[in-house]
Design an enzyme around this catalytic site. Structure first.
Site, PDB file in Angstrom:
ATOM      1  N   GLU A 151     -11.583  -0.134  -9.015  1.00 40.54           N
ATOM      2  CA  GLU A 151     -12.633  -0.611  -8.112  1.00 40.54           C
ATOM      3  C   GLU A 151     -13.926   0.133  -8.353  1.00 40.54           C
ATOM      4  O   GLU A 151     -13.926   1.341  -8.636  1.00 40.54           O
ATOM      5  CB  GLU A 151     -12.187  -0.414  -6.656  1.00 40.54           C
ATOM      6  CG  GLU A 151     -13.184  -0.936  -5.623  1.00 40.54           C
ATOM      7  CD  GLU A 151     -12.609  -0.928  -4.213  1.00 40.54           C
ATOM      8  OE1 GLU A 151     -11.932  -1.900  -3.861  1.00 40.54           O
ATOM      9  OE2 GLU A 151     -12.825   0.057  -3.484  1.00 40.54           O
ATOM     10  N   ASP A 158      -1.175  -1.502  -4.035  1.00 41.36           N
ATOM     11  CA  ASP A 158      -2.519  -1.714  -3.492  1.00 41.36           C
ATOM     12  C   ASP A 158      -3.144  -0.371  -3.128  1.00 41.36           C
ATOM     13  O   ASP A 158      -2.562   0.416  -2.386  1.00 41.36           O
ATOM     14  CB  ASP A 158      -2.416  -2.611  -2.248  1.00 41.36           C
ATOM     15  CG  ASP A 158      -3.761  -3.083  -1.752  1.00 41.36           C
ATOM     16  OD1 ASP A 158      -4.707  -3.149  -2.557  1.00 41.36           O
ATOM     17  OD2 ASP A 158      -3.864  -3.406  -0.550  1.00 41.36           O
ATOM     18  N   GLY A 161     -10.034  -5.093   7.196  1.00 41.57           N
ATOM     19  CA  GLY A 161      -9.867  -5.275   8.632  1.00 41.57           C
ATOM     20  C   GLY A 161     -10.396  -6.600   9.135  1.00 41.57           C
ATOM     21  O   GLY A 161     -10.776  -7.494   8.374  1.00 41.57           O
ATOM     22  N   GLY A 174     -10.667  -7.207   0.905  1.00 44.31           N
ATOM     23  CA  GLY A 174     -11.179  -7.517   2.232  1.00 44.31           C
ATOM     24  C   GLY A 174     -11.490  -8.989   2.394  1.00 44.31           C
ATOM     25  O   GLY A 174     -12.531  -9.362   2.946  1.00 44.31           O
ATOM     26  N   SER A 201       0.848  -1.190   0.000  1.00 45.75           N
ATOM     27  CA  SER A 201       0.000   0.000   0.000  1.00 45.75           C
ATOM     28  C   SER A 201       0.886   1.243   0.000  1.00 45.75           C
ATOM     29  O   SER A 201       2.107   1.158   0.179  1.00 45.75           O
ATOM     30  CB  SER A 201      -0.888   0.005   1.241  1.00 45.75           C
ATOM     31  OG  SER A 201      -0.070   0.127   2.409  1.00 45.75           O
TER      32      SER A 201
END
Length: 307
Positions: free
Chosen positions: A134, A82, A181, A211, A49
């Site tokens: 996305e 990412d 998360g 996720g 990231s």
């Protein structure tokens, strides 16, 4: 062997399996990913990231991947940015040696997301680099959520078709109900597989599940027994991951599971031997625990023995 992301995912798309995309922030995480890929004989995405790049330094991140990939020349690996937040961030990654980038403009209106993605695709494709984008917003689906609320946050299949056609993006992350998360669902896990199937039918390109950490029971127990607390966390069940792959998912992002498994082992060593300060004694078992999680994920996704 470092390759462009679309080389790995086009093969996965054609043959119907998923490839794990594993985040790293240091040598130990990266090494554990490669060790697992070698053991499972699986292609991999290793991804960083913007926060991880800031922590490591983009030159160090690229150099580590290039160096370790030479140790395993038979393993196809893509180095992926990412959640790149801007054209500039993606351009910097491409110029540094990343072989795949994600431009995440999903928080913008559709047209703005499309415009930003087109810019990144044009820039990246000039160097052969694959691009991910996305649509929709990552959030767990509640049992009582209305149809209109779902339509407001999850991917619109017709928009996905238009987006892919006009942007020429290589792979797409459609929001179908996952979230980042350890706390993905408040109630029972629920993903919109019907929506996923429709997106695949209309786009036919590799799709990405964000996720996607599962938080397996043995990982949770290890973390808890070492003194950790992740409360009522709920990940994506293995059966859901397999159903997602059947529905057209070819890249499956995993980060939280790796962190939990790693830290559990570090904490165990610290608890069991309070005189210990040799970092190798902490990190060796942590890498082994992480590799175990990764190998299991490769087998579940169907990428094992696909090299």
């Amino acid at each position: 062997m470092l390759v462009y992301g679309q080389e790995i995912l086009n093969k996965a798309n054609k043959e119907g399996y998923g490839v794990g995309a594993f985040n790293f922030v240091n040598f130990e995480m990266l090494n554990a990913i490669f060790v697992a890929a070698n053991k499972a004989d699986s292609p991999i995405f290793v991804q960083a990231s913007e926060g991880a790049i800031k922590y490591m330094g983009i030159d160090i991140a690229v150099d580590m991947v290039q160096t370790i990939s030479k140790r395993y020349p038979h393993i196809p690996v893509a180095l992926h940015l990412d959640h790149g937040t801007s054209f500039e961030s993606c351009k910097k990654a491409v110029e540094a040696g990343f072989t795949s980038v994600m431009i995440d403009a999903s928080h913008h209106p559709f047209e703005e997301n499309l415009e930003e993605t087109i810019k990144v695709v044009k820039m990246a494709h000039e160097r052969g680099v694959g691009v991910e984008a996305e649509l929709g917003r990552l959030m767990g689906i509640e049992d009582n959520i209305s149809v209109s609320e779902k339509d407001a946050v999850l991917v619109n299949p017709k928009e996905a078709e238009q987006f892919v056609r006009e942007s020429k993006v290589d792979y797409l992350a459609p929001a179908i109900g996952t979230s980042h998360g350890a706390f993905k669902f408040k109630g029972e896990p629920k993903l919109d597989f019907e929506r996923l199937n429709k997106v695949k039918e209309l786009t036919r390109i590799p799709l990405v599940l964000h996720g996607a950490s599962a938080i397996p029971d043995y990982v949770r127990e290890s973390f808890t027994q070492s003194g950790g607390d992740i409360g009522s966390s709920k990940g994506v069940p293995f059966s859901f991951l397999q159903e997602a792959v059947k529905g057209g998912i070819n890249k499956v992002n995993t980060d939280t599971d790796l962190r939990i498994a790693f830290i559990a082992e570090v904490r165990k060593i610290a608890n069991n031997d309070k005189t210990q300060f040799d970092l190798r004694k902490f990190f060796a078992p942590a890498m082994e625990a992480m590799s175990k999680v990764i190998v299991e994920r490769m087998e579940i996704l169907g990428s094992a023995n696909k090299v």
